[in-house]
Each structure stands twice: as C-alpha cells, then as structure tokens.
Scaffold this motif. Structure first.
Motif, mmCIF file in Angstrom:
data_model
loop_
_atom_site.group_PDB
_atom_site.id
_atom_site.type_symbol
_atom_site.label_atom_id
_atom_site.label_comp_id
_atom_site.label_asym_id
_atom_site.label_seq_id
_atom_site.Cartn_x
_atom_site.Cartn_y
_atom_site.Cartn_z
ATOM 1 N N ASN A 59 0.827 -1.212 0.000
ATOM 2 C CA ASN A 59 0.000 0.000 0.000
ATOM 3 C C ASN A 59 0.853 1.250 0.000
ATOM 4 O O ASN A 59 0.509 2.241 -0.652
ATOM 5 C CB ASN A 59 -0.928 -0.010 1.214
ATOM 6 N N PHE A 62 1.892 1.809 -3.502
ATOM 7 C CA PHE A 62 0.805 2.389 -4.298
ATOM 8 C C PHE A 62 0.684 3.888 -4.043
ATOM 9 O O PHE A 62 0.545 4.686 -4.970
ATOM 10 C CB PHE A 62 -0.523 1.720 -3.959
ATOM 11 N N THR A 66 1.309 6.930 -6.639
ATOM 12 C CA THR A 66 0.231 7.876 -6.943
ATOM 13 C C THR A 66 0.718 9.308 -6.833
ATOM 14 O O THR A 66 0.411 10.155 -7.681
ATOM 15 C CB THR A 66 -0.930 7.666 -5.959
ATOM 16 N N LEU A 107 -7.857 9.604 9.966
ATOM 17 C CA LEU A 107 -7.397 8.217 10.065
ATOM 18 C C LEU A 107 -7.112 7.849 11.518
ATOM 19 O O LEU A 107 -7.407 6.737 11.970
ATOM 20 C CB LEU A 107 -6.163 7.991 9.196
ATOM 21 N N GLY A 110 -10.440 7.203 13.037
ATOM 22 C CA GLY A 110 -10.994 5.934 12.558
ATOM 23 C C GLY A 110 -10.373 4.754 13.285
ATOM 24 O O GLY A 110 -11.065 3.835 13.714
ATOM 25 N N GLY A 111 -9.050 4.790 13.444
ATOM 26 C CA GLY A 111 -8.361 3.719 14.151
ATOM 27 C C GLY A 111 -8.823 3.634 15.601
ATOM 28 O O GLY A 111 -9.008 2.547 16.149
ATOM 29 N N PHE A 114 -12.221 2.015 15.763
ATOM 30 C CA PHE A 114 -12.060 0.568 15.561
ATOM 31 C C PHE A 114 -11.675 -0.113 16.868
ATOM 32 O O PHE A 114 -12.230 -1.140 17.241
ATOM 33 C CB PHE A 114 -10.995 0.311 14.488
ATOM 34 N N GLY B 50 -11.384 7.004 4.126
ATOM 35 C CA GLY B 50 -10.309 6.413 4.927
ATOM 36 C C GLY B 50 -10.738 6.212 6.370
ATOM 37 O O GLY B 50 -10.460 5.184 6.977
ATOM 38 N N PHE B 54 -10.791 2.651 8.199
ATOM 39 C CA PHE B 54 -10.011 2.352 9.404
ATOM 40 C C PHE B 54 -10.928 1.910 10.535
ATOM 41 O O PHE B 54 -10.544 1.136 11.390
ATOM 42 C CB PHE B 54 -9.195 3.577 9.830
ATOM 43 N N PHE B 56 -13.586 0.091 10.159
ATOM 44 C CA PHE B 56 -13.943 -1.312 9.915
ATOM 45 C C PHE B 56 -12.785 -2.015 9.222
ATOM 46 O O PHE B 56 -12.980 -2.723 8.238
ATOM 47 C CB PHE B 56 -15.204 -1.417 9.065
ATOM 48 N N ILE B 57 -11.575 -1.797 9.744
ATOM 49 C CA ILE B 57 -10.380 -2.265 9.021
ATOM 50 C C ILE B 57 -10.351 -3.786 8.876
ATOM 51 O O ILE B 57 -9.784 -4.317 7.928
ATOM 52 C CB ILE B 57 -9.098 -1.750 9.728
ATOM 53 N N ASP B 58 -11.011 -4.513 9.804
ATOM 54 C CA ASP B 58 -10.937 -5.976 9.727
ATOM 55 C C ASP B 58 -12.096 -6.592 8.943
ATOM 56 O O ASP B 58 -12.216 -7.795 8.870
ATOM 57 C CB ASP B 58 -10.885 -6.582 11.137
ATOM 58 N N ILE B 62 -12.924 -6.453 -0.121
ATOM 59 C CA ILE B 62 -11.671 -6.457 -0.876
ATOM 60 C C ILE B 62 -11.995 -6.065 -2.312
ATOM 61 O O ILE B 62 -12.735 -6.762 -3.011
ATOM 62 C CB ILE B 62 -11.011 -7.853 -0.818
ATOM 63 N N ASP B 64 -10.567 -6.150 -5.113
ATOM 64 C CA ASP B 64 -10.277 -7.100 -6.191
ATOM 65 C C ASP B 64 -11.420 -8.075 -6.434
ATOM 66 O O ASP B 64 -11.586 -8.593 -7.529
ATOM 67 C CB ASP B 64 -9.040 -7.926 -5.827
ATOM 68 N N PRO B 79 -9.908 -8.888 -12.331
ATOM 69 C CA PRO B 79 -9.910 -7.715 -11.474
ATOM 70 C C PRO B 79 -9.053 -6.600 -12.046
ATOM 71 O O PRO B 79 -7.988 -6.859 -12.598
ATOM 72 C CB PRO B 79 -9.334 -8.249 -10.150
ATOM 73 N N MET B 80 -9.544 -5.375 -11.955
ATOM 74 C CA MET B 80 -8.762 -4.180 -12.251
ATOM 75 C C MET B 80 -8.511 -3.877 -13.725
ATOM 76 O O MET B 80 -8.132 -2.761 -14.050
ATOM 77 C CB MET B 80 -7.384 -4.259 -11.590
ATOM 78 N N PHE B 328 -8.586 6.094 -8.052
ATOM 79 C CA PHE B 328 -8.118 4.786 -8.532
ATOM 80 C C PHE B 328 -7.303 4.098 -7.445
ATOM 81 O O PHE B 328 -7.547 2.932 -7.108
ATOM 82 C CB PHE B 328 -7.289 5.017 -9.799
ATOM 83 N N THR B 329 -6.348 4.824 -6.865
ATOM 84 C CA THR B 329 -5.510 4.214 -5.831
ATOM 85 C C THR B 329 -6.331 3.790 -4.626
ATOM 86 O O THR B 329 -6.230 2.658 -4.168
ATOM 87 C CB THR B 329 -4.432 5.206 -5.375
ATOM 88 N N PHE B 330 -7.167 4.701 -4.117
ATOM 89 C CA PHE B 330 -7.781 4.409 -2.829
ATOM 90 C C PHE B 330 -9.002 3.508 -2.945
ATOM 91 O O PHE B 330 -9.369 2.852 -1.979
ATOM 92 C CB PHE B 330 -8.102 5.708 -2.095
ATOM 93 N N LEU B 333 -6.917 -0.023 -5.529
ATOM 94 C CA LEU B 333 -5.612 -0.636 -5.293
ATOM 95 C C LEU B 333 -5.357 -0.936 -3.821
ATOM 96 O O LEU B 333 -5.073 -2.066 -3.450
ATOM 97 C CB LEU B 333 -4.496 0.286 -5.815
ATOM 98 N N VAL B 334 -5.459 0.093 -2.988
ATOM 99 C CA VAL B 334 -5.046 -0.055 -1.595
ATOM 100 C C VAL B 334 -5.976 -1.013 -0.838
ATOM 101 O O VAL B 334 -7.166 -0.902 -0.955
ATOM 102 C CB VAL B 334 -5.024 1.324 -0.913
#
Lengths: 126, 334
Positions: A59, A62, A66, A107, A110-111, A114, B50, B54, B56-58, B62, B64, B79-80, B328-330, B333-334
C-alpha cells in the motif's frame, strides 16, 4: 509571445527538444507507472505484504507511485513547472498541508473507533 | 482620456497595482485557486472514506473481488483490468488536452480543433465506462444474506485447483430455488391501498435460502472478517447453517445505498458518492470542453489573438484526471 517551457524532467536527467516531445515522454512515464501499479495489484507479491509503519508495504508503494503520478500531471500537464515560485507555493503548499492535516486526524480517529469496537464494551451506539 | 492617463501612471508602480508578482492572468490564477478548493473537497471525501475504512479495518470489502468485470467478457474474473483501461483513457485525454494547449500557443487553429475533439471523445468514453461500472455494481453478481446486525454472509464451496483446495464463491441463484407458490407481488401505488408502495422485494425469501443451504451439502458461509492471511473467514458447515438460521434476515443481490452484497453498506455509499462526484466533474468538463471547442471552430480565440481560454479549461480537465489518479488508488488498489 513568451511561452517559455522548461523542457527537462527527472531533475535534468532527461531533456526534451520540444514541448510536444516532453508531453509524449511524460505520457510514457505515467503509463509505465500505472502498468506497474496494476500488475502489483493483480499479483500482490507475498514479499510486499509485510507491515511497514502500520500499513502493508504494498500500500505504501501504491501511495508513493500515486503521488509521483500526481506530481508529473501537475508539473508537466498543468505547466506548474513554468509558473512563478510564488504561485506554485501558494497552490501546492496550502493544499498539501491541509490535506495531510485532514488525513491525519480522520485516520487517527478511525483507528480509535475501531479499537473501541474491538476492545471496549461499547458496540454500536456511537 | 482620463483612463489612459491612469493606466500609464500605474505601470511600473510597484505598490500602485502595476506589478504582477505571479505573472499569471487573473483568469488562470482564479482557476488555480478554484482547483485548490475543489481538491480540498475531494480530499475531504477520500479522507472520510479512509476514516470509515479504518473504523472497519478488519471487515472492509476487498476491491479485487468486487470489480472483476470487463464488458463483453462474461463470467471471467479480471480484477482491475477495466479500471486500468479507464485510467489510461483519462490520461490519454489529458495528453490530447495539453497538446491542444500547446497548439494554441502556436496559434494553430486546425490542430487545436482536432485535439479538443479527441479530448471530448476521451471524456465521453470515460463517463460511459463509469456508467457501466455503476450498472454492474448495482446489479451485483453472487448475492448474499444480510444479518439482523447488518453484516453480510456470502456463500461458496471448496474446489480442487491443482491439488490444492481453494474457496470459490457460489451465487445464490445456483443453489436457492424460489418457491413459485410463495411468490408475493410487489405492492405498487396503483393497486391495493392507494398511493402506498414498497421497495423492491428481495430475490429470495429467507426460508428458500435456508432450504437451499440445507440441500447443498458442500456450500459454506463466508463472513466479512478478514483473517491473518488477508482472506475473508470461511465457516464450518455446522456454523454456516447456524449463522444463517439464527441471524439471516434478508437475501440481497447487488448494491445500493441501504444494502451491499459485497460487505459494509458504507463501501457502496462512498463508491457511489465519490465516483459519482468525480463523474459529474468529468461530465461538466466535457460540457465546458464542447463550448470551448465550438469557440475554437468559430474563431473566437483567433480574433482574440490568444488561446488562453483553452489553457484554462485544460487546467480543469487535468485536475479531473489528477483526482481520478487518487480515486483509482484508494478505491481499487489499496
């Protein structure tokens, strides 16, 4: 008419003969970067999945790629390279400072939320 | 008479409005500052994305597994590929735009016309692709069950791929049979109670899903939780049945602002909002480009002896491209 263009990129490593040539050169560079991103995104090499500074190494790659792309779009397509220092700083520094600040607080928060869900007793009511 | 005198005196006077420290015209500078404010709007949205991620990071979907379709290639998981194509189209239209600006500097009307035209075409292809992407996302592909707590349970089974067991998704329609006798008609405004309607009915009732799961021994449930290997957790057969029977509330297919078969509804909300806002920028960019295109054809800038207007819309158009690079990145990809 004074439309002087600075024709070198990569800190003078690559110097183009005309503005048109520079445009095509930057396009090739941006396409290569995008292709690298897509290939990494599809195959997700195992070696890059380790966590670096709280995020997967991939990441970070990426995000850095970018920013590299954003730099060349702004500097060469939007001709920021040819503007005066004053205009450049007024636009770029302001934006980057405010965005970094915003991203940091959101962020971080957000962490924190969580962790409250995960470790705390509160489940859904905030 | 008086105006000329004032102008002549102001020139060269540093503190009298006579100098231009930024050496840019008013219009161009204001376009830059508009772009700054718009960039902050977009970064506000992306930072909010973001935040939710964060939070609901778990259990975040996904990407892809969500965006795997390419037009005309049905049933293949790629994918992609299509997003990469869209990104390339947008960068390409940025290039034709900057070529138009360059041709404008050389006062070459024919070239400006051609490059502006190509830029418009690129923008239209991009907006069309975006619409297709939305359509596919709304329609969904595998379907899932939403629990009482608002989580998503997906289905799949293990298949042997080169001697290794791999988890493969199974669509609702492949193992659930809808009971024709239990079919309920959707309540519309025109019949029954007057002017009372209800939302789209779920494709299957929960009884049908439970029955389908019971009769298909190999189908397992996959939860939203991402395990240490970065995959979604697959439950055992008993646990799958228990979860569906105890917590299953609604069979869902596709995504909208309320439910999302791919996982958290927030993912769909942000997807619609951010790509929608960006798509709207592209659309308005195309409209502005068309206006400028006709001005070029009519020779407005030829008479004005300056193609600076092309440069200004060019700035906006590149900015739209710039935002897409980040989206595109966020998102993908990420």
């Amino acid at each position: 008419m004074a439309h002087e263009h600075k024709l070198e990129i990569f800190r003078g490593l690559l110097k183009f003969k005309s503005n048109t040539q520079k445009i095509w050169g930057v396009l090739i560079f941006l396409s290569i970067v995008t292709a690298v991103e897509v290939v990494l995104g599809i195959y997700k090499p195992e070696s890059l999945m380790k966590h670096v500074l709280g995020m997967k190494g991939l990441n970070w790659i990426f995000i850095i790629l970018t920013i590299v792309k954003a730099y060349y779009i702004t500097w060469d397509f939007m001709h920021m390279r040819d503007e005066t220092k004053g205009l450049r700083r007024a636009v770029v520094w302001t934006t980057i400072f405010l965005i970094l600040y915003l991203v940091f607080i959101l962020l971080q928060e957000g962490g924190y939320v969580f962790n409250v869900y995960k470790d705390g007793f509160i489940k859904r009511d905030f | 008479m008086s105006t000329t005198v004032v102008n002549a005196e102001a020139e060269g006077k540093t503190w009298g409005g006579g100098n231009q420290p930024l050496k840019a015209s008013y219009g161009k500078m204001m376009m830059w500052f508009f772009i700054v404010s718009d960039a902050l709007t977009f970064s506000g949205f992306l930072a909010a994305y973001g935040f939710s991620r964060f939070k609901f990071i778990d259990s975040w979907p996904i990407a892809d597994e969500v965006f795997t379709h390419v037009p005309f290639l049905h049933g293949q998981e790629l994918p992609m590929i299509y997003v990469a194509f869209m990104t390339f189209i947008l960068i390409m239209s940025s290039v034709t735009m900057v070529l138009a600006v360059d041709a404008g500097h050389h006062m070459n009307k024919a070239k400006v016309t051609i490059y502006m035209f190509l830029t418009i075409i690129g923008g239209l292809i991009f907006v069309g692709s975006q619409a297709w992407e939305w359509g596919t996302f709304i329609k969904g592909d595998f379907g899932a069950v939403q629990t009482k707590g608002g989580n998503i349970l997906q289905f799949g089974h293990y298949v042997d791929v080169d001697g290794e067991k791999e988890f493969e998704r199974v669509a609702l329609r492949d193992f659930v049979v809808s009971d024709p006798h239990a079919d309920r008609t959707q309540q519309e405004r025109k019949n029954g109670l007057w002017f009372v309607s209800e939302g789209t009915l779920p494709p299957y009732t929960m009884e049908e899903v439970v029955h389908g799961l019971e009769t298909h021994e190999n189908v397992l449930v996959r939860t939203q939780i991402i395990n240490d290997e970065g995959h979604k957790t697959v439950l055992s057969r008993e646990e799958s049945l228990r979860q569906i029977k105890e917590y299953g509330k609604l069979a869902v297919e596709g995504a909208n602002l309320h439910v999302n078969e791919y996982g958290s509804p927030l993912f769909a909300d942000f997807f619609f909002f951010i790509t929608g806002f960006h798509g709207f920028h592209v659309f308005s960019g195309v409209v502005i480009n068309i206006i400028i295109f006709f001005n070029v054809i009519l020779g407005t800038y030829e008479r004005r002896k300056s193609y600076e207007m092309v440069e200004k819309v060019g700035l906006y158009w590149h900015f739209v491209d710039l935002v897409w690079v980040f989206v595109f990145t966020f998102f993908y990809l990420v």
